[in-house]
Enzyme design. Structure first.
Site, mmCIF file in Angstrom:
data_model
loop_
_atom_site.group_PDB
_atom_site.id
_atom_site.type_symbol
_atom_site.label_atom_id
_atom_site.label_comp_id
_atom_site.label_asym_id
_atom_site.label_seq_id
_atom_site.Cartn_x
_atom_site.Cartn_y
_atom_site.Cartn_z
ATOM 1 C CG PHE A 137 -1.867 1.211 1.169
ATOM 2 C CD1 PHE A 137 -3.011 1.161 0.377
ATOM 3 C CD2 PHE A 137 -1.589 2.381 1.851
ATOM 4 C CE1 PHE A 137 -3.865 2.257 0.281
ATOM 5 C CE2 PHE A 137 -2.436 3.485 1.762
ATOM 6 C CZ PHE A 137 -3.581 3.415 0.972
ATOM 7 C CG ASP A 222 5.765 3.491 1.694
ATOM 8 O OD1 ASP A 222 5.784 4.075 2.791
ATOM 9 O OD2 ASP A 222 4.747 3.426 0.981
ATOM 10 C CE LYS A 251 0.034 5.327 7.880
ATOM 11 N NZ LYS A 251 -1.368 5.627 8.147
HETATM 12 N N1 PLP Z 1 2.567 4.243 2.445
HETATM 13 C C1 PLP Z 1 2.239 3.426 3.464
HETATM 14 C C2 PLP Z 1 3.134 2.290 3.804
HETATM 15 C C3 PLP Z 1 1.074 3.657 4.206
HETATM 16 O O1 PLP Z 1 0.750 2.833 5.214
HETATM 17 C C4 PLP Z 1 0.258 4.757 3.861
HETATM 18 C C5 PLP Z 1 -0.987 5.008 4.602
HETATM 19 O O2 PLP Z 1 -1.532 4.161 5.279
HETATM 20 C C6 PLP Z 1 0.636 5.578 2.794
HETATM 21 C C7 PLP Z 1 1.806 5.297 2.117
HETATM 22 C C8 PLP Z 1 -0.199 6.751 2.396
HETATM 23 O O3 PLP Z 1 -0.078 7.762 3.352
HETATM 24 P P1 PLP Z 1 -1.125 9.001 3.372
HETATM 25 O O4 PLP Z 1 -2.435 8.441 3.787
HETATM 26 O O5 PLP Z 1 -0.518 9.938 4.385
HETATM 27 O O6 PLP Z 1 -1.125 9.579 2.005
#
Ligand code: PLP
Length: 400
Positions: A137, A222, A251
């Protein structure tokens, strides 16, 4: 949807919001540490922390002070100017990571967008493809849903941006088959968060690094969910001893203030020149001032040891619950204070009832990947609070 007994805030909201979220029928009003209070004054023990965001706890006094002081001094000037909080934050991130350079965004998806653009620009023109993993994700913008290895997030939004492929989770041979002279980067979460707290192995990540080095491919981690101390190290990849070329954060970086970051080595970051990329709000002084306090707190002596220690206690308690209720859970997985109770078929069928029962008893947790109950409390959680979670969970499982 709401009924006549819903708090007024909820029935009002449901008349005006686009219908994008499945929310708990609770309107939150106030938070302190690991505790939240709703508009009726009901108290909740928070094992979600706004989906791994409020890591220092709700309304941490030093964060609140920094935000108030910065908001009274200067809120926004755009990136046409330098500001001190942003500079100080970038210095702290560079000092405590593999990276030499930082770009600030406002969210995880935007940090990943910047990483994808940077990887394409920093490699040869024929290298455009970004390979990610099935189950990953990476966000909800068009490029990041294309990157996300879960087709359900793409449905109805096609055509997808080109140049994204998804390899089987943890399968190095499958990854090797996909790479070539067109590959710009491999992007992975060291632990997949949203698809159910699924850690990659050290062997796999080491092999991915080797593959990237052999073929001139960039490695992006990520760490939007796993970064900022969540796993007991500042960044999860430190557990693996494998270093990326680019890393994304968001986050918990601002403890609830919206801020994301894309970090890279000097060699890679050089590809961005004035005009390559930008964000009006990115690294906003108020969000950056909060994030400076977050970095200072996480790197203070003993803080991350506390996370590791409390993570072990949480994992141990969840493990004992799984042993006592094998019909519900097969075990526990995770790292530090990102832990998941892995559910059986029967457990999955009863998952939303368990979440609802926890909510009724004033404990917050959620499903991840429809297969686990995820627990991501504020990193300042105490042993007593972990015990309360375990007792509540145990009492729910014993009486149903
Ligand atoms: N990358 C990862 C691993 C995530 O868990 C998330 C959100 O849950 C995101 C990217 C996307 O982040 P945002 O909701 O701040 O755009």
């Amino acid at each position: 949807m709401t009924d006549s007994s819903s708090p007024p805030c909820i029935s009002r909201a449901d008349r005006v919001f686009m219908n994008t979220y499945t929310r708990f029928p609770v309107c939150m009003k106030k938070g302190e540490g690991c505790t939240l209070y709703d508009t009726d004054g009901k108290k909740y023990l928070d094992f979600l922390s706004g989906i791994a965001v409020c890591s220092l706890g709700h309304c941490h006094p030093a964060v609140t002070k920094a935000v108030i002081e910065q908001a009274a001094r200067l809120v926004h000037v755009s990136n046409l100017f330098y500001t001190l909080p942003q500079t100080e934050l970038a210095e702290l991130l560079v000092a405590d990571s593999f990276a030499d350079r930082v770009f600030f965004a406002n969210s995880g998806a935007e940090a990943n967008e910047a990483a994808i653009k940077l990887a394409r620009k920093a490699t040869a023109p024929e290298r455009f493809e970004i390979i990610t993993l099935e189950g990953s994700f990476h966000g909800r913008t068009l490029a990041t849903i294309a990157a996300t290895g879960q087709p359900k997030f793409q449905q109805g939004f096609g055509p997808m941006p080109q140049g994204f492929r998804h390899a089987a989770f943890g399968d190095i041979a499958a990854l090797e088959k996909m790479t070539g002279s067109h590959t710009a980067a491999i992007m992975v979460e060291p632990i997949q968060g949203e698809s159910g707290v699924r850690p990659l192995t050290q062997e796999y990540l080491t092999q991915v690094r080797e593959l990237c080095d052999q073929q001139g491919i960039l490695l992006i981690f990520d760490e939007v969910q796993t970064g900022m101390g969540r796993t007991g190290k500042l960044f999860a990849h430190e557990h693996y001893g494998v270093t990326p070329d680019i890393m994304t954060l968001a986050k918990a970086l601002g403890n609830g203030l919206p801020i994301g970051a894309t970090l890279a080595t000097e060699e890679v970051a050089r590809a961005f020149v004035p005009g390559s990329h930008a964000s009006t709000f990115g690294g906003n002084p108020v969000a950056a001032a909060a994030a400076v306090v977050v970095m200072q707190t996480l790197t203070a002596p003993g803080f991350l040891d506390h996370v590791l220690q409390k993570g072990k206690i949480l994992a141990g308690m969840l493990g004992r619950i799984a042993t006592r209720h094998p019909e519900i859970a097969t075990g526990v997985r995770g790292m530090g204070l990102l832990q998941a109770l892995v559910l059986t078929e029967q457990g999955i069928a009863r998952g939303s009832d368990m979440i609802d029962a926890l909510l009724q008893r004033g404990v917050l947790a959620n499903f991840a990947g429809n297969a686990v109950l995820r627990f991501a409390p504020p990193l300042v959680v105490t042993e007593e609070e972990i015990g309360r979670l375990a007792d509540t969970l145990e009492s729910i499982l014993s009486c149903v």
